[in-house]
Scaffold this active site. Structure first.
Site, PDB file in Angstrom:
ATOM      1  N   GLU A 142     -11.906  18.783  13.666  1.00  0.00           N
ATOM      2  CA  GLU A 142     -10.683  17.826  13.375  1.00  0.00           C
ATOM      3  C   GLU A 142     -10.097  18.782  14.295  1.00  0.00           C
ATOM      4  O   GLU A 142      -9.157  17.747  14.826  1.00  0.00           O
ATOM      5  CB  GLU A 142     -11.298  17.010  12.731  1.00  0.00           C
ATOM      6  N   LYS A 197     -16.035   3.539  11.058  1.00  0.00           N
ATOM      7  CA  LYS A 197     -17.084   3.855  11.366  1.00  0.00           C
ATOM      8  C   LYS A 197     -18.248   4.031  11.858  1.00  0.00           C
ATOM      9  O   LYS A 197     -18.845   2.615  10.760  1.00  0.00           O
ATOM     10  CB  LYS A 197     -17.085   5.232  10.232  1.00  0.00           C
TER      11      LYS A 197
END
Length: 425
Positions: A204, A336
């Site tokens: 990330e 999400k």
């Protein structure tokens, strides 16, 4: 004019080099929408299921079966439907799948179509996606939770927690918030390098130094915030994603990096101490996904002064969220899109949270693409918070750049959420 006339699915690569699904939707008037589906590394047991091929191709991770579903069964089911009927289209796909977890058609196939339909409808209406989905009141730019040190399943180091984040709560705009984050990120890189640590980045975009525990990571971040000229807790607050399910074994939390084991109460007290010692304002998945008693203990302990976010706990599922609300567990939900598998269900989860006084955090996955849809959805829902990684890797910065564009487009209507996003600050 907004009838669906063509749907094309294809297999592309995500940011980890794994296959994922991309979908194009074309409408009768020529309007076009494209969406790419993200994928997680630490996945909750209760998430909607991706359809993967198995076998040797792409080491079993291919998505040709999901693409075949998009181009076949899904196209046959919704061809000719009005793209502006998002709820009806999503429900048609859910019914076509017929399972509780989208395991028949695949959440990756359904989601790709769901998002691409919304984008095509937005183009047909002449509106940006955030305005089409959110209406005239969509105007709040979210506080970013920037993951600048990685551990757990996102890195090869001894740190058991998965993410150490900074939140520019004292900024006055998303543009300024991104600058705050970038300056701390680069300051941290120099400090880690000077201390002899590797400064390669993880999935990330955060650093993955070989640090002994969470406190060491937090200390480096605190020093970097100050060195960059900001005040910890005032300009920039801290956040954790423990991803505790990943190290929950036989009823205990096993910290292999620290060689310590904590029972649920000790785990909650440890997190409470960290939140007391550092300006930590949000903790995600501090307890394991099915440790409801531990979650309740943690919520009772610090839920009145710290945002407690359920990711694996709630998996963007309104039914699980309602269970949590009823039990008084957590006070926030991580959202999400691929955990639940459709745009309509994603929006329903945010609405359910807000009605109960819970906050909502729009989030990426560790396996991302250049698709910036979640930036628009964060503004569309006025959720006020977004997790989309560090200040490196274009799959992460694509979302920050889109937020900057949206803020510019909204002009005087734009409002950066700042401290108000976290109701406890």
């Amino acid at each position: 004019m907004t009838a669906i006339i063509d749907i094309v699915g294809r297999e592309i690569l995500d940011s980890r080099g794994n296959p994922t699904v991309e979908v194009d939707v074309v409408l009768e008037d020529g309007s076009f929408g494209r969406a790419a589906v993200p994928s997680g590394a630490s996945t909750g047991a209760h998430e909607a299921v991706e359809l993967r091929d198995g076998g040797s191709r792409y080491l079993g991770k291919g998505v040709e079966k999901a693409v075949e579903v998009v181009n076949g069964k899904i196209f046959d089911a919704i061809a000719g439907m009005d793209a502006e009927s998002q709820l009806l289209i999503d429900q048609t796909l859910i019914d076509l799948d017929g399972s509780a977890n989208k395991g028949n058609l695949g959440a990756n196939a359904i989601l790709g179509v769901s998002l691409a339909v919304a984008k095509a409808a937005a183009q047909a209406s002449g509106l940006p996606l955030y305005r089409y989905v959110g209406g005239t009141n969509a105007h709040v730019l979210p506080v970013p939770m920037m993951n600048i040190i990685n551990g757990g399943a996102h890195a090869d180091n001894p740190i058991d927690f998965q993410e150490f984040m900074i939140l520019p709560v004292g900024a006055t705009s998303i543009r300024e918030a991104v600058r705050y984050g970038s300056e701390v990120f680069h300051t941290l890189k120099k400090r880690l390098k000077d201390a002899g640590h590797n400064t390669n980045v993880g999935d990330e975009g955060g650093f993955a130094p070989n640090l002994k525990n969470a406190q060491a990571a937090l200390d480096f971040i605190m020093e970097s915030i100050e060195k960059a000229g900001f005040k910890p807790g005032e300009d920039i607050a801290l956040g954790l994603d423990c991803a505790a399910t990943e190290f929950f074994k036989d009823g205990n939390y096993v910290y292999e990096g620290e060689r310590k084991t904590r029972d649920p109460k000790a785990q909650a007290k440890y997190l409470a101490k960290l939140a007391s010692d550092y300006p930590i304002v949000t903790i995600e998945d501090g307890m394991a996904e099915d440790d409801w008693e531990g979650w309740k203990y943690l919520t009772d302990l610090i839920g009145n002064k710290c945002q407690l976010v359920g990711d694996d706990l709630f998996v963007t599922n309104s039914a699980r969220l309602r269970d949590g609300i009823r039990l008084g567990v957590a006070n926030s939900i991580l959202v999400k899109v691929n955990q639940i598998g459709s745009l309509s269900e994603t929006l329903d989860a945010v609405e359910t949270a807000h009605k109960a006084g819970y906050t909502a955090v729009m989030s990426h996955r560790s396996g991302e693409t250049e698709d910036s849809t979640i930036a628009d959805l964060a503004v569309a829902t006025n959720c006020g918070q977004i997790k989309t990684g560090s200040l490196a890797r274009s799959d992460r910065t694509a979302k920050y750049n889109q937020l900057i564009r949206i803020e510019e487009e909204l002009d005087k209507q734009a409002r950066y959420a700042g401290r108000s996003a976290l109701k406890l600050l």
